[in-house]
Enzyme design. Sequence first.
Site, mmCIF file in Angstrom:
data_model
loop_
_atom_site.group_PDB
_atom_site.id
_atom_site.type_symbol
_atom_site.label_atom_id
_atom_site.label_comp_id
_atom_site.label_asym_id
_atom_site.label_seq_id
_atom_site.Cartn_x
_atom_site.Cartn_y
_atom_site.Cartn_z
ATOM 1 N N ASP A 266 -43.037 -25.549 0.807
ATOM 2 C CA ASP A 266 -44.254 -25.216 -0.441
ATOM 3 C C ASP A 266 -44.913 -23.795 -0.084
ATOM 4 O O ASP A 266 -46.175 -23.608 -0.459
ATOM 5 C CB ASP A 266 -45.466 -26.350 0.015
ATOM 6 N N HIS B 283 1.809 4.604 -2.967
ATOM 7 C CA HIS B 283 2.102 5.970 -2.774
ATOM 8 C C HIS B 283 3.576 6.429 -3.183
ATOM 9 O O HIS B 283 3.582 7.446 -3.871
ATOM 10 C CB HIS B 283 1.943 6.131 -1.144
ATOM 11 N N HIS C 265 0.814 -1.224 0.231
ATOM 12 C CA HIS C 265 0.012 0.079 -0.043
ATOM 13 C C HIS C 265 0.621 1.298 0.101
ATOM 14 O O HIS C 265 0.744 2.257 -0.757
ATOM 15 C CB HIS C 265 -0.747 0.069 1.296
ATOM 16 N N GLU C 266 1.847 1.444 0.812
ATOM 17 C CA GLU C 266 2.851 2.404 0.901
ATOM 18 C C GLU C 266 3.643 2.564 -0.421
ATOM 19 O O GLU C 266 3.819 3.577 -0.550
ATOM 20 C CB GLU C 266 3.700 2.435 2.260
#
Length: 405
Positions: A204, A25, A21-22
């Site tokens: 049913d 960036h 994730h980092e």
Amino acid sequence: MGFATGAVLFAVGIALTIALHEFGHYLIARLSGMRVRRFFIGFGPTLWSVQRGHTTYGIKALPFGGFCDIAGMTSLDELTPEEAPYAMVRKSALRRIATLLGGIAMNILIGVTVLYVVAVGAGLPDPKADVRAVVESTSCVPEQQYDAERFSDCTGTGPAATAGVLPGDIIAAVDGETTRSFGEVAALLRQRPAQVATLTVERDGRELLLDVPVESVTRLVPNEAGELVPTTVGAIGVRGTTPAVWREYSAVSAVPAAVEFSGFMLQQTAYGLAKFPLAIPGVVQSVFGGDRDAESPMSVVGATRIGGELAAGSHWSAFLLMLASLNFFLALFNVLPVPPLDGGHVAIVCYEVIRDRIRRLRGLAPLGPVHYGPIVPIIVGVSALLVVVGVVIIVADIVNPISVL
């Protein structure tokens, strides 16, 4: 594989998720001509670091996050004369937004990639499969389980059949609690040994309420270490049908399947995020002995524990699906337009663009980056709230953990 090894593997998966994730960036920042001062995984004391060019890379002691320190990310960031030309606030709005969304895009890419691996190796769940709790058969209830396959003998029709449950019935609820699958029915009944459970049955086109005595039986249930231990649970003598919930794919057909299933998981994650604030009171109650909802929020501690359970039981597809789900959660959570989340910073850049366009229409010069001074109290308040909520969920995961097996 043991529980501890599986938990360590899942923890490594979380650390890699944060690192990537980092890196998302970092990568877009560097491609956009920005200067990255520090790239660290974790928080707290530094365990290791190295200087390469203008960037310090390192690992910190607490693996619960990470950060990519980009020079001039906000107007409050002090810049050296050397850094000024490479400051984030000096770049175009498009480059700033792309950099802020880089981590989110990376999490989505990881999630799709993990799902592709699962699709090729084992197939993927079919979101459109009918997984309702359809009764296949009824039977007596063995009182004792000896190992994974051997049970004690029993006789008679069993409590479910005696109460009027028939093959083909759909168990829609147990004691008024809606059940969406046979697994949920079994989980609720296990919690009710020596009680009477009211089953809401669809038959049913009609809805029936059947009172079924729940027998107390001894079954082998995994403990925190993944070991099977004798445990007293409830059972009524019903077997559910096995729906075709998994579909197999080739290396080629797995590509659209992974993308489609990613959309489904993102939709479910968004639904969970919308319910997140409402779930917190229940998590707090579970810390003090209340029941823990199986769908309540989990921390990295709880996720790691479940990862260990899944690995111990060799449920590798579920292990990877959970890792994909974590990435989708991080992506959507960071999209929220609240500082200090990535989405909050994107919202501020978008505000700058709209504000300056309006000023141009009025014949005025653009004002440039928003001054973060008035926003600091919001950032501090939201950060403090996230820390408190995170600590509460971690405590709940320790004293009243969720189990999937």
